[in-house]
Design a protein around this motif. Structure first.
Motif, PDB file in Angstrom:
ATOM      1  N   ARG A  17       0.966  -1.140   0.031  1.00 54.03           N
ATOM      2  CA  ARG A  17      -0.019   0.016  -0.030  1.00 54.03           C
ATOM      3  C   ARG A  17       0.761   1.224  -0.093  1.00 54.03           C
ATOM      4  O   ARG A  17       0.719   2.235  -0.701  1.00 54.03           O
ATOM      5  CB  ARG A  17      -0.835   0.120   1.050  1.00 54.03           C
ATOM      6  CG  ARG A  17      -2.121  -0.874   1.136  1.00 54.03           C
ATOM      7  CD  ARG A  17      -3.021  -0.700   2.186  1.00 54.03           C
ATOM      8  NE  ARG A  17      -2.801  -0.417   3.349  1.00 54.03           N
ATOM      9  CZ  ARG A  17      -2.727  -0.932   4.656  1.00 54.03           C
ATOM     10  NH1 ARG A  17      -3.236  -2.202   4.471  1.00 54.03           N
ATOM     11  NH2 ARG A  17      -2.317  -0.607   5.973  1.00 54.03           N
ATOM     12  N   PHE A  59      -7.060   2.988  -6.373  1.00 47.38           N
ATOM     13  CA  PHE A  59      -7.908   1.825  -6.313  1.00 47.38           C
ATOM     14  C   PHE A  59      -7.241   0.751  -5.786  1.00 47.38           C
ATOM     15  O   PHE A  59      -7.907  -0.070  -4.896  1.00 47.38           O
ATOM     16  CB  PHE A  59      -8.620   1.753  -7.580  1.00 47.38           C
ATOM     17  CG  PHE A  59      -9.802   0.642  -7.501  1.00 47.38           C
ATOM     18  CD1 PHE A  59     -10.877   0.730  -7.275  1.00 47.38           C
ATOM     19  CD2 PHE A  59      -9.235  -0.797  -8.079  1.00 47.38           C
ATOM     20  CE1 PHE A  59     -11.827  -0.203  -7.067  1.00 47.38           C
ATOM     21  CE2 PHE A  59     -10.083  -1.642  -8.250  1.00 47.38           C
ATOM     22  CZ  PHE A  59     -11.451  -1.512  -7.733  1.00 47.38           C
ATOM     23  N   SER A  60      -6.001   0.185  -6.117  1.00 47.69           N
ATOM     24  CA  SER A  60      -5.397  -0.998  -5.821  1.00 47.69           C
ATOM     25  C   SER A  60      -5.288  -0.983  -4.147  1.00 47.69           C
ATOM     26  O   SER A  60      -5.233  -1.723  -3.289  1.00 47.69           O
ATOM     27  CB  SER A  60      -4.128  -1.093  -6.532  1.00 47.69           C
ATOM     28  OG  SER A  60      -4.383  -1.455  -7.877  1.00 47.69           O
ATOM     29  N   GLU A  73      -6.774   0.748  -1.986  1.00 45.12           N
ATOM     30  CA  GLU A  73      -8.249   0.493  -1.254  1.00 45.12           C
ATOM     31  C   GLU A  73      -8.719  -0.807  -1.479  1.00 45.12           C
ATOM     32  O   GLU A  73      -9.053  -1.386  -0.051  1.00 45.12           O
ATOM     33  CB  GLU A  73      -9.272   1.536  -2.038  1.00 45.12           C
ATOM     34  CG  GLU A  73     -10.779   1.296  -1.356  1.00 45.12           C
ATOM     35  CD  GLU A  73     -10.847   1.909   0.128  1.00 45.12           C
ATOM     36  OE1 GLU A  73     -11.808   1.353   0.897  1.00 45.12           O
ATOM     37  OE2 GLU A  73      -9.766   2.498   0.415  1.00 45.12           O
ATOM     38  N   ARG A  74      -8.424  -1.663  -2.545  1.00 43.22           N
ATOM     39  CA  ARG A  74      -8.550  -2.908  -2.372  1.00 43.22           C
ATOM     40  C   ARG A  74      -7.671  -3.730  -1.552  1.00 43.22           C
ATOM     41  O   ARG A  74      -8.135  -4.847  -0.745  1.00 43.22           O
ATOM     42  CB  ARG A  74      -8.406  -3.635  -3.763  1.00 43.22           C
ATOM     43  CG  ARG A  74      -9.340  -3.235  -5.009  1.00 43.22           C
ATOM     44  CD  ARG A  74     -10.869  -3.432  -4.529  1.00 43.22           C
ATOM     45  NE  ARG A  74     -10.750  -4.772  -4.654  1.00 43.22           N
ATOM     46  CZ  ARG A  74     -11.971  -5.546  -4.925  1.00 43.22           C
ATOM     47  NH1 ARG A  74     -13.003  -4.956  -4.768  1.00 43.22           N
ATOM     48  NH2 ARG A  74     -12.030  -6.894  -5.005  1.00 43.22           N
ATOM     49  N   GLU A 119      -8.921  -3.530   2.211  1.00 43.96           N
ATOM     50  CA  GLU A 119     -10.101  -3.990   2.752  1.00 43.96           C
ATOM     51  C   GLU A 119      -9.868  -5.600   3.023  1.00 43.96           C
ATOM     52  O   GLU A 119     -10.767  -6.227   3.768  1.00 43.96           O
ATOM     53  CB  GLU A 119     -11.297  -4.275   1.413  1.00 43.96           C
ATOM     54  CG  GLU A 119     -11.966  -2.841   1.183  1.00 43.96           C
ATOM     55  CD  GLU A 119     -12.789  -2.652   0.027  1.00 43.96           C
ATOM     56  OE1 GLU A 119     -12.969  -3.834  -0.627  1.00 43.96           O
ATOM     57  OE2 GLU A 119     -13.231  -1.841  -0.395  1.00 43.96           O
ATOM     58  N   ARG A 120      -8.874  -6.160   2.749  1.00 44.63           N
ATOM     59  CA  ARG A 120      -8.421  -7.537   2.941  1.00 44.63           C
ATOM     60  C   ARG A 120      -8.226  -7.681   4.394  1.00 44.63           C
ATOM     61  O   ARG A 120      -7.809  -6.868   5.185  1.00 44.63           O
ATOM     62  CB  ARG A 120      -7.363  -7.986   2.191  1.00 44.63           C
ATOM     63  CG  ARG A 120      -7.804  -8.266   0.776  1.00 44.63           C
ATOM     64  CD  ARG A 120      -6.943  -8.862  -0.098  1.00 44.63           C
ATOM     65  NE  ARG A 120      -7.342  -8.845  -1.454  1.00 44.63           N
ATOM     66  CZ  ARG A 120      -6.598  -9.388  -2.547  1.00 44.63           C
ATOM     67  NH1 ARG A 120      -5.567 -10.165  -2.375  1.00 44.63           N
ATOM     68  NH2 ARG A 120      -7.070  -9.463  -3.700  1.00 44.63           N
TER      69      ARG A 120
END
Length: 64
Positions: free
Chosen positions: A9, A56-57, A59-60, A63-64
């Motif tokens: 991130r 966007f990556s 954010e994805r 969420e994990r």
């Protein structure tokens, strides 16, 4: 595994900053033209399109 996601991130956040803030200093020459425009313009347009993909990556991954 969590630290690897955190590192990814951070890298995805820093990548557009470096690409738009540091790299243009080194490619600011106008010598080779690409379709009549200087390379710095193409570099900026490319990273303006890739920045939302990076965010966007991030954010994805969050969420994990």
């Amino acid at each position: 595994m969590r630290s690897l996601a955190k590192l990814a991130r951070i890298a995805l956040i820093v990548l557009p900053l470096v690409a738009l803030g540091v790299v243009p200093i080194f490619i600011s020459g106008t010598s080779p033209r690409i379709f009549g425009a200087p390379p710095i313009m193409w570099w900026t347009v490319l990273w303006l399109a890739l920045t939302p993909v990076c965010l966007f990556s991030v954010e994805r991954l969050r969420e994990r």
